[in-house]
Design an enzyme around this catalytic site. Structure first.
Site, mmCIF file in Angstrom:
data_model
loop_
_atom_site.group_PDB
_atom_site.id
_atom_site.type_symbol
_atom_site.label_atom_id
_atom_site.label_comp_id
_atom_site.label_asym_id
_atom_site.label_seq_id
_atom_site.Cartn_x
_atom_site.Cartn_y
_atom_site.Cartn_z
ATOM 1 N N SER A 194 31.169 82.468 64.200
ATOM 2 C CA SER A 194 29.936 83.170 63.715
ATOM 3 C C SER A 194 30.267 84.627 62.883
ATOM 4 O O SER A 194 30.794 84.504 62.031
ATOM 5 C CB SER A 194 29.206 83.685 65.053
ATOM 6 N N ASP A 289 21.837 74.601 63.732
ATOM 7 C CA ASP A 289 22.590 75.946 63.747
ATOM 8 C C ASP A 289 21.716 76.748 62.417
ATOM 9 O O ASP A 289 21.790 76.116 61.445
ATOM 10 C CB ASP A 289 23.801 75.983 63.625
ATOM 11 N N HIS A 319 24.942 76.065 67.709
ATOM 12 C CA HIS A 319 25.418 77.598 67.741
ATOM 13 C C HIS A 319 26.152 77.773 68.898
ATOM 14 O O HIS A 319 25.538 77.584 70.056
ATOM 15 C CB HIS A 319 24.636 78.438 67.018
#
Length: 350
Positions: A194, A289, A319
């Site tokens: 991320s 996601d 995610h």
């Protein structure tokens, strides 16, 4: 007033739910979820259902409250510490002061092994080495690499570009001190998930453009790559799938100072003019996601620039899945696949 159960009891109850018979888990999770031609994994759907019942959120209230909630909640999904992995605390010097870091070494790993410099996720605002401890342990053990996990500075106390500066300094430190870390300086990778995937991509770009030592490999796990454009996946998966559109705006509001050029490659690595010469990369995305499409756009742009890149979409996952190693089996399967690719990517070449 109900008395909250201790975290360990909650963790045990959560993990037990994933070992119930499949029909029972399906009943608890609800009807199958299908979006954009993809079917959400039962493990992921059950996790989201349990989080909803517990009213658990990625972000809630102030920055301080959100950080505290993440620290408390990580025990519910990360599982018992993966062993045998030894840890050593290290201070990484930078022009702005020392960065705390942890060196993870699988027991029995020889000297001059590959090393992964890892940057944790959390939107550049929350997240710590501790929040990603078991994910990093898993990668270290199953990829057969040392991992140097970095505690870079967080926003809003230290907004962009502080984290990018820390990430580059950490990589340069790892190269300079490879022998002290037990690492092969020719096999040092960068990686993260991320926000950490963003920092890994930015670090690789900056290292190459500076003309100095470059990473041997990039492990980019559902990376944020483009602040300057809204992608279709952000609309498809805006709600109820762990990372939401509201969360993303909250993170951006804390990390990106007003007036910042959103096309700055240090913020949006997808916007770099030239991606040629970058090290081989594995880009991993999750089907459910909001960041899916920009991660895949970055993989495509790397390929167009002649970079050796593999794109792997886990189309049934959400995610954050590398942090859910303590529940079910699907999340660990995906992380194990990543570890295998990292092992191969950092293997010695004749």
């Amino acid at each position: 007033m109900a008395i909250p159960l201790p975290i360990r009891v909650q963790a045990a109850a959560s993990q037990l739910a994933f070992w119930l018979p499949t029909p029972v888990r399906r009943l608890a999770a609800g009807r199958p979820v299908r979006i954009d031609g993809q079917d959400l994994a039962l493990d992921a759907q059950l996790l989201l259902r349990l989080q909803k019942i517990a009213r658990a959120e990625l972000v809630r209230g102030s920055v301080e409250q959100s950080r505290a909630l993440l620290d408390q909640g990580r025990h519910l999904v990360s599982g018992k510490p993966i062993e045998p992995v030894s840890v050593r605390e290290i201070a990484v010097p930078t022009p702005d002061g020392d960065l705390p870091a942890t060196l993870y070494t699988p027991v029995g790993l020889p000297e001059k092994s590959p090393l992964l410099v890892f940057f944790h996720g959390g939107g550049w605002v929350i997240g710590t080495r501790a929040s990603h401890d078991n994910a990093v342990r898993f990668l270290a053990k199953h990829a057969g690499v040392r991992v140097l996990s970095i505690e870079y500075r967080l926003a809003p106390e230290f907004p962009f570009p502080a984290a990018t500066e820390d990430a580059l300094a950490a990589f340069e430190y790892a190269v300079a001190k490879a022998s002290d870390l037990g690492a092969d300086p020719a096999r040092i990778a960068v990686g993260g998930d991320s926000a950490g995937g963003n920092l890994a991509a930015v670090t690789a770009q900056q290292a190459v453009r500076r003309g100095g030592p470059a990473p041997a490999f990039q492990l980019l796990i559902y990376p944020a790559t483009d602040f300057a454009k809204r992608y279709r996946s952000q609309d498809l998966f805006a709600e109820d799938l762990f990372l939401t559109d509201v969360h993303m705006k909250w993170f951006e509001g804390h990390y990106v100072p007003e007036g910042t050029d959103l096309e700055d490659p240090r913020l949006s690595p997808l916007r770099a003019d030239d991606l040629s010469g970058l090290p081989p990369a594995l880009v991993v995305t999750a089907g459910f996601d909001p960041l899916r499409d920009e991660g895949e756009a970055y993989a495509q742009k790397l390929a167009e620039a002649g970079v050796d890149v593999a794109l792997r979409r886990h189309d049934d996952l959400i995610h954050g899945f590398i942090n859910f190693t303590g529940v079910g089996t699907r999340f660990r399967e995906a992380l194990a696949e990543m570890a295998g690719a990292l092992r191969v990517g950092l293997s010695k070449k004749d």
